[in-house]
Design an enzyme around this catalytic site. Structure first.
Site, PDB file in Angstrom:
ATOM      1  N   CYS A 202       1.015  -1.210   0.095  1.00  0.00           N
ATOM      2  CA  CYS A 202       0.000   0.002  -0.038  1.00  0.00           C
ATOM      3  C   CYS A 202       0.803   1.262  -0.005  1.00  0.00           C
ATOM      4  O   CYS A 202       0.341   2.177  -0.523  1.00  0.00           O
ATOM      5  CB  CYS A 202      -1.060  -0.007   1.073  1.00  0.00           C
ATOM      6  SG  CYS A 202      -2.352  -1.003   1.019  1.00  0.00           S
TER       7      CYS A 202
ATOM      8  N   ASP B 137      10.684  -6.141  -8.735  1.00  0.00           N
ATOM      9  CA  ASP B 137      10.966  -6.732  -7.520  1.00  0.00           C
ATOM     10  C   ASP B 137      12.162  -6.580  -7.006  1.00  0.00           C
ATOM     11  O   ASP B 137      13.066  -6.458  -7.932  1.00  0.00           O
ATOM     12  CB  ASP B 137      10.792  -8.523  -7.535  1.00  0.00           C
ATOM     13  CG  ASP B 137      10.801  -9.223  -6.109  1.00  0.00           C
ATOM     14  OD1 ASP B 137       9.464  -9.740  -5.993  1.00  0.00           O
ATOM     15  OD2 ASP B 137      11.753  -9.000  -5.654  1.00  0.00           O
TER      16      ASP B 137
ATOM     17  N   HIS C  77      -6.282  -2.519  -1.171  1.00  0.00           N
ATOM     18  CA  HIS C  77      -5.671  -3.542  -0.373  1.00  0.00           C
ATOM     19  C   HIS C  77      -6.357  -4.887  -0.397  1.00  0.00           C
ATOM     20  O   HIS C  77      -7.726  -4.761   0.237  1.00  0.00           O
ATOM     21  CB  HIS C  77      -5.256  -2.981   1.337  1.00  0.00           C
ATOM     22  CG  HIS C  77      -4.803  -4.259   2.024  1.00  0.00           C
ATOM     23  ND1 HIS C  77      -3.287  -4.372   2.116  1.00  0.00           N
ATOM     24  CD2 HIS C  77      -5.153  -5.156   2.807  1.00  0.00           C
ATOM     25  CE1 HIS C  77      -3.043  -5.462   2.808  1.00  0.00           C
ATOM     26  NE2 HIS C  77      -4.235  -6.094   3.236  1.00  0.00           N
TER      27      HIS C  77
ATOM     28  N   ASN D  48       1.872 -16.423  -4.520  1.00  0.00           N
ATOM     29  CA  ASN D  48       2.352 -17.272  -3.472  1.00  0.00           C
ATOM     30  C   ASN D  48       1.200 -17.108  -2.318  1.00  0.00           C
ATOM     31  O   ASN D  48       0.749 -15.996  -2.195  1.00  0.00           O
ATOM     32  CB  ASN D  48       3.546 -16.861  -2.940  1.00  0.00           C
ATOM     33  CG  ASN D  48       4.832 -17.435  -3.553  1.00  0.00           C
ATOM     34  OD1 ASN D  48       4.920 -18.447  -4.410  1.00  0.00           O
ATOM     35  ND2 ASN D  48       6.018 -16.378  -3.873  1.00  0.00           N
TER      36      ASN D  48
ATOM     37  N   GLY E 103       6.216 -19.679   1.160  1.00  0.00           N
ATOM     38  CA  GLY E 103       7.228 -18.627   1.152  1.00  0.00           C
ATOM     39  C   GLY E 103       6.658 -17.414   1.430  1.00  0.00           C
ATOM     40  O   GLY E 103       7.644 -16.151   1.250  1.00  0.00           O
TER      41      GLY E 103
ATOM     42  N   HIS F 186      -0.291  -8.487   0.889  1.00  0.00           N
ATOM     43  CA  HIS F 186      -1.111  -7.468  -0.009  1.00  0.00           C
ATOM     44  C   HIS F 186      -1.153  -8.310  -1.356  1.00  0.00           C
ATOM     45  O   HIS F 186       0.171  -8.433  -1.800  1.00  0.00           O
ATOM     46  CB  HIS F 186      -0.402  -5.986  -0.006  1.00  0.00           C
ATOM     47  CG  HIS F 186      -1.241  -5.190  -0.797  1.00  0.00           C
ATOM     48  ND1 HIS F 186      -1.659  -3.832  -0.632  1.00  0.00           N
ATOM     49  CD2 HIS F 186      -1.612  -5.471  -2.416  1.00  0.00           C
ATOM     50  CE1 HIS F 186      -2.423  -3.517  -1.846  1.00  0.00           C
ATOM     51  NE2 HIS F 186      -2.183  -4.241  -2.763  1.00  0.00           N
TER      52      HIS F 186
ATOM     53  N   HIS G 189      -0.504 -10.045  -4.579  1.00  0.00           N
ATOM     54  CA  HIS G 189       0.456  -9.574  -5.834  1.00  0.00           C
ATOM     55  C   HIS G 189       0.710 -10.634  -6.496  1.00  0.00           C
ATOM     56  O   HIS G 189       0.891 -12.079  -6.325  1.00  0.00           O
ATOM     57  CB  HIS G 189       1.956  -9.125  -5.213  1.00  0.00           C
ATOM     58  CG  HIS G 189       2.493 -10.041  -4.254  1.00  0.00           C
ATOM     59  ND1 HIS G 189       2.192 -10.047  -2.911  1.00  0.00           N
ATOM     60  CD2 HIS G 189       3.462 -10.846  -4.299  1.00  0.00           C
ATOM     61  CE1 HIS G 189       2.860 -10.867  -2.091  1.00  0.00           C
ATOM     62  NE2 HIS G 189       3.740 -11.448  -2.823  1.00  0.00           N
TER      63      HIS G 189
ATOM     64  N   HIS H  33       3.498 -12.354  -9.243  1.00  0.00           N
ATOM     65  CA  HIS H  33       4.899 -12.301  -9.680  1.00  0.00           C
ATOM     66  C   HIS H  33       4.778 -12.606 -11.137  1.00  0.00           C
ATOM     67  O   HIS H  33       4.360 -13.651 -11.726  1.00  0.00           O
ATOM     68  CB  HIS H  33       5.622 -13.288  -9.142  1.00  0.00           C
ATOM     69  CG  HIS H  33       5.699 -13.075  -7.584  1.00  0.00           C
ATOM     70  ND1 HIS H  33       7.047 -12.712  -7.183  1.00  0.00           N
ATOM     71  CD2 HIS H  33       5.208 -13.420  -6.601  1.00  0.00           C
ATOM     72  CE1 HIS H  33       7.001 -12.738  -5.752  1.00  0.00           C
ATOM     73  NE2 HIS H  33       5.958 -13.206  -5.570  1.00  0.00           N
TER      74      HIS H  33
HETATM   75  P1  5GP Z   1       6.190 -13.087  -1.549  1.00  0.00           P
HETATM   76  O1  5GP Z   1       7.244 -13.895  -1.060  1.00  0.00           O
HETATM   77  O2  5GP Z   1       5.075 -12.612  -0.562  1.00  0.00           O
HETATM   78  O3  5GP Z   1       5.192 -13.793  -2.382  1.00  0.00           O
HETATM   79  O4  5GP Z   1       6.797 -11.864  -2.536  1.00  0.00           O
HETATM   80  C1  5GP Z   1       6.976 -10.540  -1.750  1.00  0.00           C
HETATM   81  C2  5GP Z   1       8.189  -9.997  -2.953  1.00  0.00           C
HETATM   82  O5  5GP Z   1       8.207  -8.711  -2.592  1.00  0.00           O
HETATM   83  C3  5GP Z   1       9.609 -10.874  -2.989  1.00  0.00           C
HETATM   84  O6  5GP Z   1       9.838 -11.251  -4.060  1.00  0.00           O
HETATM   85  C4  5GP Z   1      10.339  -9.640  -2.308  1.00  0.00           C
HETATM   86  O7  5GP Z   1      11.553  -9.594  -3.017  1.00  0.00           O
HETATM   87  C5  5GP Z   1       9.550  -8.471  -2.764  1.00  0.00           C
HETATM   88  N1  5GP Z   1       9.661  -7.248  -1.990  1.00  0.00           N
HETATM   89  C6  5GP Z   1       9.813  -7.135  -0.617  1.00  0.00           C
HETATM   90  N2  5GP Z   1      10.033  -5.961  -0.196  1.00  0.00           N
HETATM   91  C7  5GP Z   1      10.183  -5.071  -1.441  1.00  0.00           C
HETATM   92  C8  5GP Z   1      10.193  -3.619  -1.586  1.00  0.00           C
HETATM   93  O8  5GP Z   1      10.672  -3.005  -0.801  1.00  0.00           O
HETATM   94  N3  5GP Z   1      10.320  -3.256  -2.926  1.00  0.00           N
HETATM   95  C9  5GP Z   1      10.150  -4.166  -4.023  1.00  0.00           C
HETATM   96  N4  5GP Z   1      10.154  -3.707  -5.212  1.00  0.00           N
HETATM   97  N5  5GP Z   1       9.798  -5.384  -3.756  1.00  0.00           N
HETATM   98  C10 5GP Z   1       9.898  -5.804  -2.646  1.00  0.00           C
HETATM   99 ZN    ZN Z   2      -1.905  -3.482   1.279  1.00  0.00          ZN
END
Ligand code: 5GP
Ligand code: ZN
Length: 117
Positions: free
Chosen positions: A7, A30, A46, A87, A93, A98, A100, A102
């Site tokens: 957010c 990322d 959100h 994920n 993992g 929020h 998202h 990939h």
């Molecule tokens: P998850 O593991 O929850 O599916 O993916 C979260 C993703 O957010 C990870 O791939 C991580 O590298 C990315 N991420 C975490 N913090 C930040 C950030 O502050 N900025 C950006 N651009 N990506 C982030």
């Molecule tokens: Zn959010």
């Protein structure tokens, strides 16, 4: 949500490298890329995870997918191929709560789904 990382990124309170934006979605690179191209697409509103998003607002989930497809095309991956990943939960993992998408590609991707270690 005031304490949600994504957010804050959508609001511009935390900097990110934006690659695409629509009225309802935001796409940015990322910070820890897992492939040559690794972009995250989030709904601006959100939602906790993709399952909750699908139940609460199916059109918004469709918007996220459409933005992911636009990103894949803009990054030149529409012919070579790409991977969409959501994920959900501890075993996947998941770290940011929020919803998202990939968008991964830009090179041959490895196998997925195996345990780490
Ligand atoms: P998850 O593991 O929850 O599916 O993916 C979260 C993703 O957010 C990870 O791939 C991580 O590298 C990315 N991420 C975490 N913090 C930040 C950030 O502050 N900025 C950006 N651009 N990506 C982030
Ligand atoms: Zn959010």
């Amino acid at each position: 949500m005031s304490d949600c990382l994504f957010c804050k990124i959508v609001a511009g309170d935390i900097p990110s490298t934006k690659v695409h934006e629509t009225e309802t979605t935001f796409a940015f690179r990322d910070i820890n890329p897992q492939s040559k191209v690794h972009v995250l697409v989030v709904p601006k509103a959100h939602h906790e995870d993709v399952v909750e998003l699908a139940a609460a607002d199916p059109q918004l989930l469709a918007d996220v997918i459409a933005t992911g497809a636009a990103v894949a095309k803009a990054e030149g991956m529409d012919v070579s191929g790409f991977r969409f990943v959501f994920n959900t939960g501890e075993h996947a993992g998941r770290t940011v709560f929020h919803a998202h998408l990939h968008v991964l590609g830009g090179e041959q991707l490895g196998l997925f789904g195996r345990p780490t270690g």
